[in-house]
Scaffold this motif. Structure first.
Motif, PDB file in Angstrom:
ATOM      1  N   SER A 124      19.435  69.390 -34.232  1.00 19.29           N
ATOM      2  CA  SER A 124      20.077  68.211 -34.797  1.00 19.29           C
ATOM      3  C   SER A 124      20.611  67.295 -33.696  1.00 19.29           C
ATOM      4  O   SER A 124      21.199  67.753 -32.720  1.00 19.29           O
ATOM      5  CB  SER A 124      21.235  68.620 -35.715  1.00 19.29           C
ATOM      6  N   LYS A 125      20.405  66.000 -33.872  1.00 15.50           N
ATOM      7  CA  LYS A 125      20.898  65.007 -32.916  1.00 15.50           C
ATOM      8  C   LYS A 125      22.160  64.311 -33.424  1.00 15.50           C
ATOM      9  O   LYS A 125      22.630  63.352 -32.813  1.00 15.50           O
ATOM     10  CB  LYS A 125      19.809  63.963 -32.643  1.00 15.50           C
ATOM     11  N   ASP A 126      22.694  64.788 -34.533  1.00 16.44           N
ATOM     12  CA  ASP A 126      23.867  64.130 -35.121  1.00 16.44           C
ATOM     13  C   ASP A 126      25.086  64.249 -34.220  1.00 16.44           C
ATOM     14  O   ASP A 126      25.313  65.289 -33.587  1.00 16.44           O
ATOM     15  CB  ASP A 126      24.182  64.748 -36.481  1.00 16.44           C
ATOM     16  N   PHE A 127      25.871  63.199 -34.200  1.00 15.80           N
ATOM     17  CA  PHE A 127      27.110  63.199 -33.414  1.00 15.80           C
ATOM     18  C   PHE A 127      28.202  62.545 -34.254  1.00 15.80           C
ATOM     19  O   PHE A 127      28.008  61.477 -34.833  1.00 15.80           O
ATOM     20  CB  PHE A 127      26.940  62.445 -32.105  1.00 15.80           C
ATOM     21  N   ILE A 128      29.351  63.214 -34.307  1.00 12.02           N
ATOM     22  CA  ILE A 128      30.486  62.776 -35.128  1.00 12.02           C
ATOM     23  C   ILE A 128      31.488  62.036 -34.256  1.00 12.02           C
ATOM     24  O   ILE A 128      31.905  62.533 -33.208  1.00 12.02           O
ATOM     25  CB  ILE A 128      31.152  63.993 -35.803  1.00 12.02           C
ATOM     26  N   LEU A 129      31.862  60.855 -34.690  1.00 18.08           N
ATOM     27  CA  LEU A 129      32.788  60.014 -33.934  1.00 18.08           C
ATOM     28  C   LEU A 129      34.041  59.772 -34.767  1.00 18.08           C
ATOM     29  O   LEU A 129      33.951  59.432 -35.950  1.00 18.08           O
ATOM     30  CB  LEU A 129      32.116  58.678 -33.595  1.00 18.08           C
ATOM     31  N   ALA A 130      35.212  59.980 -34.151  1.00 20.59           N
ATOM     32  CA  ALA A 130      36.479  59.782 -34.858  1.00 20.59           C
ATOM     33  C   ALA A 130      37.387  58.859 -34.074  1.00 20.59           C
ATOM     34  O   ALA A 130      37.402  58.879 -32.839  1.00 20.59           O
ATOM     35  CB  ALA A 130      37.169  61.127 -35.083  1.00 20.59           C
TER      36      ALA A 130
ATOM     37  N   ILE B 188      35.477  66.790 -28.314  1.00 27.95           N
ATOM     38  CA  ILE B 188      36.329  66.496 -27.163  1.00 27.95           C
ATOM     39  C   ILE B 188      37.356  65.435 -27.542  1.00 27.95           C
ATOM     40  O   ILE B 188      37.117  64.573 -28.388  1.00 27.95           O
ATOM     41  CB  ILE B 188      35.502  66.028 -25.959  1.00 27.95           C
ATOM     42  N   LEU B 189      38.515  65.506 -26.894  1.00 29.85           N
ATOM     43  CA  LEU B 189      39.526  64.472 -27.080  1.00 29.85           C
ATOM     44  C   LEU B 189      39.413  63.467 -25.942  1.00 29.85           C
ATOM     45  O   LEU B 189      38.945  63.784 -24.844  1.00 29.85           O
ATOM     46  CB  LEU B 189      40.922  65.081 -27.151  1.00 29.85           C
ATOM     47  N   GLY B 190      39.858  62.253 -26.211  1.00 28.86           N
ATOM     48  CA  GLY B 190      39.657  61.183 -25.241  1.00 28.86           C
ATOM     49  C   GLY B 190      40.628  61.170 -24.086  1.00 28.86           C
ATOM     50  O   GLY B 190      40.288  60.797 -22.974  1.00 28.86           O
ATOM     51  N   GLY B 191      41.880  61.570 -24.317  1.00 34.71           N
ATOM     52  CA  GLY B 191      42.868  61.524 -23.245  1.00 34.71           C
ATOM     53  C   GLY B 191      43.360  60.113 -22.984  1.00 34.71           C
ATOM     54  O   GLY B 191      43.286  59.236 -23.843  1.00 34.71           O
ATOM     55  N   SER B 192      43.867  59.877 -21.778  1.00 38.64           N
ATOM     56  CA  SER B 192      44.468  58.585 -21.438  1.00 38.64           C
ATOM     57  C   SER B 192      43.424  57.473 -21.474  1.00 38.64           C
ATOM     58  O   SER B 192      42.217  57.729 -21.439  1.00 38.64           O
ATOM     59  CB  SER B 192      45.108  58.648 -20.056  1.00 38.64           C
TER      60      SER B 192
ATOM     61  N   ALA C 238      35.655  56.146 -20.603  1.00 42.07           N
ATOM     62  CA  ALA C 238      35.428  56.487 -22.011  1.00 42.07           C
ATOM     63  C   ALA C 238      33.953  56.687 -22.298  1.00 42.07           C
ATOM     64  O   ALA C 238      33.543  57.689 -22.905  1.00 42.07           O
ATOM     65  CB  ALA C 238      35.993  55.383 -22.903  1.00 42.07           C
ATOM     66  N   PHE C 239      33.129  55.750 -21.874  1.00 42.67           N
ATOM     67  CA  PHE C 239      31.704  55.808 -22.188  1.00 42.67           C
ATOM     68  C   PHE C 239      31.027  56.988 -21.485  1.00 42.67           C
ATOM     69  O   PHE C 239      30.170  57.656 -22.063  1.00 42.67           O
ATOM     70  CB  PHE C 239      31.030  54.496 -21.800  1.00 42.67           C
ATOM     71  N   LYS C 240      31.402  57.237 -20.241  1.00 44.17           N
ATOM     72  CA  LYS C 240      30.784  58.343 -19.500  1.00 44.17           C
ATOM     73  C   LYS C 240      31.250  59.687 -20.045  1.00 44.17           C
ATOM     74  O   LYS C 240      30.459  60.649 -20.107  1.00 44.17           O
ATOM     75  CB  LYS C 240      31.130  58.236 -18.012  1.00 44.17           C
ATOM     76  N   LEU C 241      32.519  59.783 -20.439  1.00 46.67           N
ATOM     77  CA  LEU C 241      33.026  61.020 -21.031  1.00 46.67           C
ATOM     78  C   LEU C 241      32.220  61.384 -22.277  1.00 46.67           C
ATOM     79  O   LEU C 241      31.798  62.528 -22.456  1.00 46.67           O
ATOM     80  CB  LEU C 241      34.505  60.876 -21.378  1.00 46.67           C
ATOM     81  N   LEU C 242      31.996  60.409 -23.144  1.00 44.23           N
ATOM     82  CA  LEU C 242      31.215  60.649 -24.350  1.00 44.23           C
ATOM     83  C   LEU C 242      29.793  61.064 -24.006  1.00 44.23           C
ATOM     84  O   LEU C 242      29.260  62.043 -24.540  1.00 44.23           O
ATOM     85  CB  LEU C 242      31.204  59.379 -25.211  1.00 44.23           C
ATOM     86  N   SER C 243      29.169  60.331 -23.090  1.00 43.55           N
ATOM     87  CA  SER C 243      27.793  60.603 -22.713  1.00 43.55           C
ATOM     88  C   SER C 243      27.628  61.992 -22.102  1.00 43.55           C
ATOM     89  O   SER C 243      26.710  62.741 -22.455  1.00 43.55           O
ATOM     90  CB  SER C 243      27.322  59.536 -21.714  1.00 43.55           C
ATOM     91  N   GLU C 244      28.521  62.366 -21.194  1.00 44.22           N
ATOM     92  CA  GLU C 244      28.425  63.656 -20.516  1.00 44.22           C
ATOM     93  C   GLU C 244      28.698  64.826 -21.465  1.00 44.22           C
ATOM     94  O   GLU C 244      27.993  65.829 -21.463  1.00 44.22           O
ATOM     95  CB  GLU C 244      29.412  63.697 -19.339  1.00 44.22           C
TER      96      GLU C 244
ATOM     97  N   LEU D 279      36.764  62.455 -30.351  1.00 47.31           N
ATOM     98  CA  LEU D 279      37.914  61.820 -30.999  1.00 47.31           C
ATOM     99  C   LEU D 279      38.661  61.024 -29.942  1.00 47.31           C
ATOM    100  O   LEU D 279      39.331  61.579 -29.068  1.00 47.31           O
ATOM    101  CB  LEU D 279      38.835  62.869 -31.630  1.00 47.31           C
ATOM    102  N   PHE D 280      38.542  59.702 -30.015  1.00 48.83           N
ATOM    103  CA  PHE D 280      39.176  58.824 -29.045  1.00 48.83           C
ATOM    104  C   PHE D 280      40.338  58.091 -29.692  1.00 48.83           C
ATOM    105  O   PHE D 280      40.169  57.451 -30.732  1.00 48.83           O
ATOM    106  CB  PHE D 280      38.167  57.809 -28.505  1.00 48.83           C
TER     107      PHE D 280
END
Length: 419
Positions: A20-26, A252-256, A263-269, A279-280
């Motif tokens: 599955s390629k699904d990704f959940i964004l909050a 994963i949580l987004g942090g500061s 933000a974008f690299k954290l999500l991608s990695e 969850l950002f």
């Protein structure tokens, strides 16, 4: 009632954990249970040296806009905000977005000006009750439990202290039993120790992974969290946890706030190494334009854009809609976290600074010759070609576009939306 995208994605993930390629964004808009007055974030206005925050009403208005946009799968709120938007205004009834509420607020997230609570060992505490989250008052009738949110975030902080951690686990057990009786789902947030001396820094990723597995080892299906929320400790730790149990959906949580590239690299990695949820909170709330920021998060989550080109495209959109960025593009392309370190403890690595636009004169064929692939020019032919590169569903096929075409597409799109 519209079927929620969260439920659809969870079904597909569990049906095919590896394929599955699904990704959940909050979007985590529950900060009023931590930061108090500062929770809504900075006001758009500048008042000399005085810092002014958005009001709670302005904060909730942004929540409504993001829910209406429909690109996040979950909107996490405090119980009080959820009551207003879920029960009273009913904004989720015709939306694919799932409302959720923070169900506990351990003392390490009591971030009050002048206080020292967050520096002391975490203690379990719950302000909200499940009944108030589900129906707005105590002792809900069974037929009223659907009125509010039926998904909540429960957080726990382990500090490597047998007495404190046992107390935290006992509180979590009590919550799970109540939630199961009342038909309430939850996702589990596991914070790193808030005492620096609790665990050797290099051992924190292993400590957290083991704590999670040990905590859930005795929890049967009815009481288990639908997914996890945790600090991203790098690829090695993520791979280890995901490999242990592919049905343990890790988020994963987004942090500061950091830079846009953070933000974008954290999500991608994190996505690359097995995370299925992000969850950002502050990263979205402190963005120059939250709707545009969320849209690019969604493109990255769905594999349509890479982190680097998304930063450039985001800046192009800000320029187009007349919003002054907090940082220059070059500054916003700096990575301030260690997400690219395999162990999660290495040095910060940033990409090369974004190149300035250096388009050449028109070539013999009348077309602009771009000097570099990341050029953010608004060349009309790029936008037209980008629109033509559509998939079978009529949506743009970002995988077939060049970086310049993607940037041009997004600028053209915001032209249509904002005029």
């Amino acid at each position: 009632m519209v079927e929620k995208s969260l439920d659809q994605k969870l079904k597909r993930i569990h049906a095919d954990p590896h394929g599955s390629k699904d990704f959940i964004l909050a979007d985590a808009k529950d900060a009023d249970m931590a930061l108090a007055i500062g929770a809504p974030g900075k006001s758009p206005e500048a008042h000399s040296s005085e810092l002014r925050y958005r009001t709670l009403a302005e904060f909730r208005e942004i929540v409504e806009q993001i829910v209406e946009q429909g690109l996040v799968d979950i909107m996490l709120m405090s119980a009080s905000t959820s009551e207003v938007l879920t029960i009273q205004k009913k904004i989720f009834e015709k939306s694919p977005v799932t409302p959720a509420a923070r169900v506990n607020d351990t003392t390490d997230i009591h971030v009050i000006r002048g206080s020292r609570y967050s520096a002391q060992p975490s203690l379990p505490f719950r302000t909200a009750t499940l009944d108030h989250i589900q129906c707005g008052h105590v002792d809900c009738k069974s037929e009223d439990r659907h009125l509010g949110a039926n998904l909540g975030l429960y957080s726990i902080t382990f500090n490597n202290d047998a007495i404190l951690d046992r107390e935290a686990l006992a509180a979590y057990k009590e919550f799970r039993l109540e939630a199961e009786r009342k038909g309430f789902r939850h996702f589990l947030e596991v914070f790193d120790p808030n005492r620096p001396e609790a665990v050797e820094a290099s051992k924190v990723p292993e400590f957290i992974n083991d704590a999670i597995v040990r905590t859930l080892g005795g929890v049967t299906a009815k009481g288990r969290p639908v997914f996890l929320k945790m600090v991203y400790h790098g690829p090695r730790a993520m791979e280890e946890l995901v490999r242990y149990d592919p049905h343990l959906v890790v988020g994963i949580l987004g942090g500061s706030a950091g830079t846009t590239y953070d933000a974008f690299k954290l999500l991608s990695e994190a996505k690359k190494y097995g995370a299925r949820v992000a969850l950002f909170g502050r990263k979205i709330n402190n963005a120059e334009n939250q709707l545009a920021f969320v849209r690019f998060l969604r493109h990255i989550a769905d594999g349509g854009l890479g982190a680097e080109e998304a930063v450039r495209a985001y800046h192009a959109v800000l320029e187009k809609i007349g919003v002054r960025p907090q940082r220059s593009l070059e500054e916003d392309m700096q990575l301030q976290t260690n997400v690219m370190s395999y162990s999660g403890t290495g040095k910060v690595i940033s990409p090369a600074p974004a190149k300035a636009c250096a388009c050449q004169e028109k070539s013999g064929g009348g077309h602009v010759a771009h000097a570099h692939a990341g050029c953010a020019c608004t060349a009309k032919e790029s936008a037209v070609q980008a629109q033509a590169e559509n998939g079978s569903n009529g949506e743009p096929d970002f995988k077939r576009m060049t970086p310049a075409q993607k940037i041009a597409y997004h600028k053209a799109r915001w032209d249509r939306i904002l005029g």
